[in-house]
Motif scaffolding. Structure first.
Motif, PDB file in Angstrom:
ATOM      1  N   LEU A   1       0.832  -1.205   0.000  1.00  0.00           N
ATOM      2  CA  LEU A   1       0.000   0.000   0.000  1.00  0.00           C
ATOM      3  C   LEU A   1       0.870   1.261   0.000  1.00  0.00           C
ATOM      4  O   LEU A   1       0.589   2.223  -0.719  1.00  0.00           O
ATOM      5  CB  LEU A   1      -0.949   0.010   1.193  1.00  0.00           C
ATOM      6  N   LEU A   2       1.933   1.263   0.796  1.00  0.00           N
ATOM      7  CA  LEU A   2       2.851   2.407   0.823  1.00  0.00           C
ATOM      8  C   LEU A   2       3.542   2.595  -0.525  1.00  0.00           C
ATOM      9  O   LEU A   2       3.687   3.726  -1.000  1.00  0.00           O
ATOM     10  CB  LEU A   2       3.915   2.226   1.906  1.00  0.00           C
ATOM     11  N   ALA A   3       3.986   1.501  -1.130  1.00  0.00           N
ATOM     12  CA  ALA A   3       4.679   1.583  -2.422  1.00  0.00           C
ATOM     13  C   ALA A   3       3.789   2.215  -3.480  1.00  0.00           C
ATOM     14  O   ALA A   3       4.237   3.052  -4.270  1.00  0.00           O
ATOM     15  CB  ALA A   3       5.136   0.193  -2.867  1.00  0.00           C
ATOM     16  N   VAL A   4       2.522   1.831  -3.480  1.00  0.00           N
ATOM     17  CA  VAL A   4       1.585   2.357  -4.473  1.00  0.00           C
ATOM     18  C   VAL A   4       1.203   3.794  -4.140  1.00  0.00           C
ATOM     19  O   VAL A   4       1.250   4.677  -4.997  1.00  0.00           O
ATOM     20  CB  VAL A   4       0.330   1.456  -4.578  1.00  0.00           C
ATOM     21  N   HIS A   5       0.854   4.044  -2.883  1.00  0.00           N
ATOM     22  CA  HIS A   5       0.341   5.354  -2.485  1.00  0.00           C
ATOM     23  C   HIS A   5       1.433   6.423  -2.406  1.00  0.00           C
ATOM     24  O   HIS A   5       1.292   7.502  -2.967  1.00  0.00           O
ATOM     25  CB  HIS A   5      -0.379   5.239  -1.144  1.00  0.00           C
TER      26      HIS A   5
ATOM     27  N   THR B   1      -8.642  -8.980  -2.942  1.00  0.00           N
ATOM     28  CA  THR B   1      -9.788  -9.687  -2.351  1.00  0.00           C
ATOM     29  C   THR B   1     -10.431  -8.846  -1.259  1.00  0.00           C
ATOM     30  O   THR B   1     -11.652  -8.814  -1.129  1.00  0.00           O
ATOM     31  CB  THR B   1      -9.333 -11.053  -1.773  1.00  0.00           C
ATOM     32  N   GLU B   2      -9.609  -8.128  -0.500  1.00  0.00           N
ATOM     33  CA  GLU B   2     -10.110  -7.285   0.589  1.00  0.00           C
ATOM     34  C   GLU B   2     -10.602  -5.921   0.102  1.00  0.00           C
ATOM     35  O   GLU B   2     -11.065  -5.108   0.893  1.00  0.00           O
ATOM     36  CB  GLU B   2      -9.023  -7.094   1.646  1.00  0.00           C
ATOM     37  N   GLY B   3     -10.483  -5.673  -1.195  1.00  0.00           N
ATOM     38  CA  GLY B   3     -10.970  -4.428  -1.764  1.00  0.00           C
ATOM     39  C   GLY B   3     -10.084  -3.232  -1.503  1.00  0.00           C
ATOM     40  O   GLY B   3     -10.539  -2.085  -1.567  1.00  0.00           O
ATOM     41  N   LEU B   4      -8.792  -3.478  -1.233  1.00  0.00           N
ATOM     42  CA  LEU B   4      -7.876  -2.383  -0.916  1.00  0.00           C
ATOM     43  C   LEU B   4      -7.109  -1.888  -2.136  1.00  0.00           C
ATOM     44  O   LEU B   4      -6.609  -0.763  -2.138  1.00  0.00           O
ATOM     45  CB  LEU B   4      -6.904  -2.804   0.183  1.00  0.00           C
ATOM     46  N   ILE B   5      -6.976  -2.737  -3.139  1.00  0.00           N
ATOM     47  CA  ILE B   5      -6.312  -2.347  -4.387  1.00  0.00           C
ATOM     48  C   ILE B   5      -7.150  -2.823  -5.559  1.00  0.00           C
ATOM     49  O   ILE B   5      -8.010  -3.695  -5.433  1.00  0.00           O
ATOM     50  CB  ILE B   5      -4.885  -2.927  -4.521  1.00  0.00           C
ATOM     51  N   GLY B   6      -6.861  -2.238  -6.708  1.00  0.00           N
ATOM     52  CA  GLY B   6      -7.413  -2.712  -7.967  1.00  0.00           C
ATOM     53  C   GLY B   6      -6.256  -3.024  -8.887  1.00  0.00           C
ATOM     54  O   GLY B   6      -5.185  -2.424  -8.790  1.00  0.00           O
ATOM     55  N   ARG B   7      -6.453  -3.996  -9.766  1.00  0.00           N
ATOM     56  CA  ARG B   7      -5.435  -4.333 -10.765  1.00  0.00           C
ATOM     57  C   ARG B   7      -6.086  -4.276 -12.141  1.00  0.00           C
ATOM     58  O   ARG B   7      -7.146  -4.849 -12.348  1.00  0.00           O
ATOM     59  CB  ARG B   7      -4.845  -5.719 -10.518  1.00  0.00           C
ATOM     60  N   GLU B   8      -5.410  -3.576 -13.037  1.00  0.00           N
ATOM     61  CA  GLU B   8      -5.914  -3.445 -14.400  1.00  0.00           C
ATOM     62  C   GLU B   8      -4.793  -3.726 -15.384  1.00  0.00           C
ATOM     63  O   GLU B   8      -3.621  -3.601 -15.055  1.00  0.00           O
ATOM     64  CB  GLU B   8      -6.423  -2.019 -14.652  1.00  0.00           C
ATOM     65  N   MET B   9      -5.201  -4.048 -16.611  1.00  0.00           N
ATOM     66  CA  MET B   9      -4.236  -4.231 -17.680  1.00  0.00           C
ATOM     67  C   MET B   9      -3.560  -2.883 -17.948  1.00  0.00           C
ATOM     68  O   MET B   9      -4.214  -1.841 -17.897  1.00  0.00           O
ATOM     69  CB  MET B   9      -4.972  -4.705 -18.935  1.00  0.00           C
TER      70      MET B   9
ATOM     71  N   GLY C   1      -8.646   1.268   0.383  1.00  0.00           N
ATOM     72  CA  GLY C   1      -7.213   1.116   0.611  1.00  0.00           C
ATOM     73  C   GLY C   1      -6.596   2.375   1.189  1.00  0.00           C
ATOM     74  O   GLY C   1      -5.799   2.314   2.127  1.00  0.00           O
ATOM     75  N   VAL C   2      -6.987   3.516   0.656  1.00  0.00           N
ATOM     76  CA  VAL C   2      -6.490   4.799   1.171  1.00  0.00           C
ATOM     77  C   VAL C   2      -6.992   5.018   2.597  1.00  0.00           C
ATOM     78  O   VAL C   2      -6.237   5.437   3.480  1.00  0.00           O
ATOM     79  CB  VAL C   2      -6.912   5.970   0.246  1.00  0.00           C
ATOM     80  N   THR C   3      -8.262   4.700   2.836  1.00  0.00           N
ATOM     81  CA  THR C   3      -8.844   4.855   4.178  1.00  0.00           C
ATOM     82  C   THR C   3      -8.104   3.993   5.188  1.00  0.00           C
ATOM     83  O   THR C   3      -7.737   4.455   6.272  1.00  0.00           O
ATOM     84  CB  THR C   3     -10.342   4.489   4.160  1.00  0.00           C
TER      85      THR C   3
ATOM     86  N   THR D   1       1.191  -5.825 -19.283  1.00  0.00           N
ATOM     87  CA  THR D   1       1.534  -5.488 -17.893  1.00  0.00           C
ATOM     88  C   THR D   1       0.278  -5.304 -17.056  1.00  0.00           C
ATOM     89  O   THR D   1      -0.829  -5.212 -17.579  1.00  0.00           O
ATOM     90  CB  THR D   1       2.369  -4.192 -17.825  1.00  0.00           C
ATOM     91  N   THR D   2       0.490  -5.249 -15.761  1.00  0.00           N
ATOM     92  CA  THR D   2      -0.589  -5.002 -14.803  1.00  0.00           C
ATOM     93  C   THR D   2      -0.293  -3.705 -14.072  1.00  0.00           C
ATOM     94  O   THR D   2       0.852  -3.454 -13.706  1.00  0.00           O
ATOM     95  CB  THR D   2      -0.648  -6.158 -13.775  1.00  0.00           C
ATOM     96  N   GLU D   3      -1.318  -2.899 -13.881  1.00  0.00           N
ATOM     97  CA  GLU D   3      -1.180  -1.672 -13.100  1.00  0.00           C
ATOM     98  C   GLU D   3      -1.978  -1.805 -11.818  1.00  0.00           C
ATOM     99  O   GLU D   3      -3.147  -2.186 -11.846  1.00  0.00           O
ATOM    100  CB  GLU D   3      -1.665  -0.456 -13.897  1.00  0.00           C
ATOM    101  N   VAL D   4      -1.339  -1.484 -10.707  1.00  0.00           N
ATOM    102  CA  VAL D   4      -1.949  -1.578  -9.384  1.00  0.00           C
ATOM    103  C   VAL D   4      -2.345  -0.175  -8.937  1.00  0.00           C
ATOM    104  O   VAL D   4      -1.556   0.761  -9.058  1.00  0.00           O
ATOM    105  CB  VAL D   4      -0.963  -2.197  -8.372  1.00  0.00           C
ATOM    106  N   THR D   5      -3.554  -0.038  -8.418  1.00  0.00           N
ATOM    107  CA  THR D   5      -4.014   1.228  -7.851  1.00  0.00           C
ATOM    108  C   THR D   5      -4.674   0.961  -6.506  1.00  0.00           C
ATOM    109  O   THR D   5      -5.176  -0.138  -6.265  1.00  0.00           O
ATOM    110  CB  THR D   5      -5.037   1.930  -8.775  1.00  0.00           C
ATOM    111  N   LEU D   6      -4.668   1.965  -5.645  1.00  0.00           N
ATOM    112  CA  LEU D   6      -5.366   1.860  -4.363  1.00  0.00           C
ATOM    113  C   LEU D   6      -6.827   2.227  -4.562  1.00  0.00           C
ATOM    114  O   LEU D   6      -7.140   3.155  -5.297  1.00  0.00           O
ATOM    115  CB  LEU D   6      -4.756   2.818  -3.334  1.00  0.00           C
ATOM    116  N   THR D   7      -7.691   1.491  -3.887  1.00  0.00           N
ATOM    117  CA  THR D   7      -9.099   1.838  -3.876  1.00  0.00           C
ATOM    118  C   THR D   7      -9.321   2.882  -2.785  1.00  0.00           C
ATOM    119  O   THR D   7      -8.422   3.165  -1.986  1.00  0.00           O
ATOM    120  CB  THR D   7      -9.972   0.609  -3.566  1.00  0.00           C
ATOM    121  N   GLU D   8     -10.508   3.414  -2.737  1.00  0.00           N
ATOM    122  CA  GLU D   8     -10.848   4.363  -1.678  1.00  0.00           C
ATOM    123  C   GLU D   8     -10.690   3.693  -0.310  1.00  0.00           C
ATOM    124  O   GLU D   8     -10.171   4.298   0.631  1.00  0.00           O
ATOM    125  CB  GLU D   8     -12.287   4.851  -1.877  1.00  0.00           C
TER     126      GLU D   8
END
Length: 147
Positions: free
Chosen positions: A46-50, A80-88, A104-106, A95-102
């Motif tokens: 989460l820190l790496a992404v955020h 699975t816990e809804g903290l990140i999203g992964r997209e093409m 995840g930020v909370t 490649t895959t791109e990782v993002t934090l969900t709302e």
């Protein structure tokens, strides 16, 4: 073994002191993370992404210092816990791109004060100069060992 051979001297071993100290720090931080449903690796992802803006699983793995398998496992769990999203990947569809969900930020924001407090606990035992020197020495010991 007859006991006449050379002694190892566990308490003289740098590795022993590093491992013991790492366990103490991890134990303290992991307790706070567990209260918020996070693992240490999940927290680091989460820190790496955020904070670092990393989106690629390979970059995240390298930044944290874990292998791709552990990274994939952590990403799956966080997704699975809804903290990140992964997209093409947008540029490269392989490649895959990782993002934090709302959420995840909370969660990250909720646990941040406790983690900062825990690290401050250890940092307060050292002067600023000692902390700087310790980081320098640990970096020196780890140099060239990642690959």
């Amino acid at each position: 073994m007859d006991g006449t051979g050379p002694k190892f001297g566990l308490h003289n071993s740098i590795g022993h002191h590093i491992t013991r100290t790492a366990r103490l720090v991890e134990r303290r931080v992991e307790g706070s993370l567990r209260d918020h449903g996070l693992t240490r690796v999940g927290w680091c992802v989460l820190l790496a992404v955020h904070e670092e803006g990393l989106k690629n699983p390979s970059e995240i793995a390298h930044f944290i210092g874990i292998d791709r398998t552990a990274t994939s496992r952590a990403l799956r769990q966080l997704e699975t816990e809804g903290l990140i999203g992964r997209e093409m990947g947008r540029q490269d569809r392989r490649t895959t791109e990782v993002t934090l969900t709302e959420e995840g930020v909370t969660r990250l924001n909720a646990v941040m004060p406790r983690c900062v407090e825990n690290i401050a606990h250890f940092n307060e035992k050292l002067t600023d100069q000692e902390a700087l020197e310790l980081r320098r020495l640990l970096t020196l010991l780890a140099e060239g060992e990642d690959d």
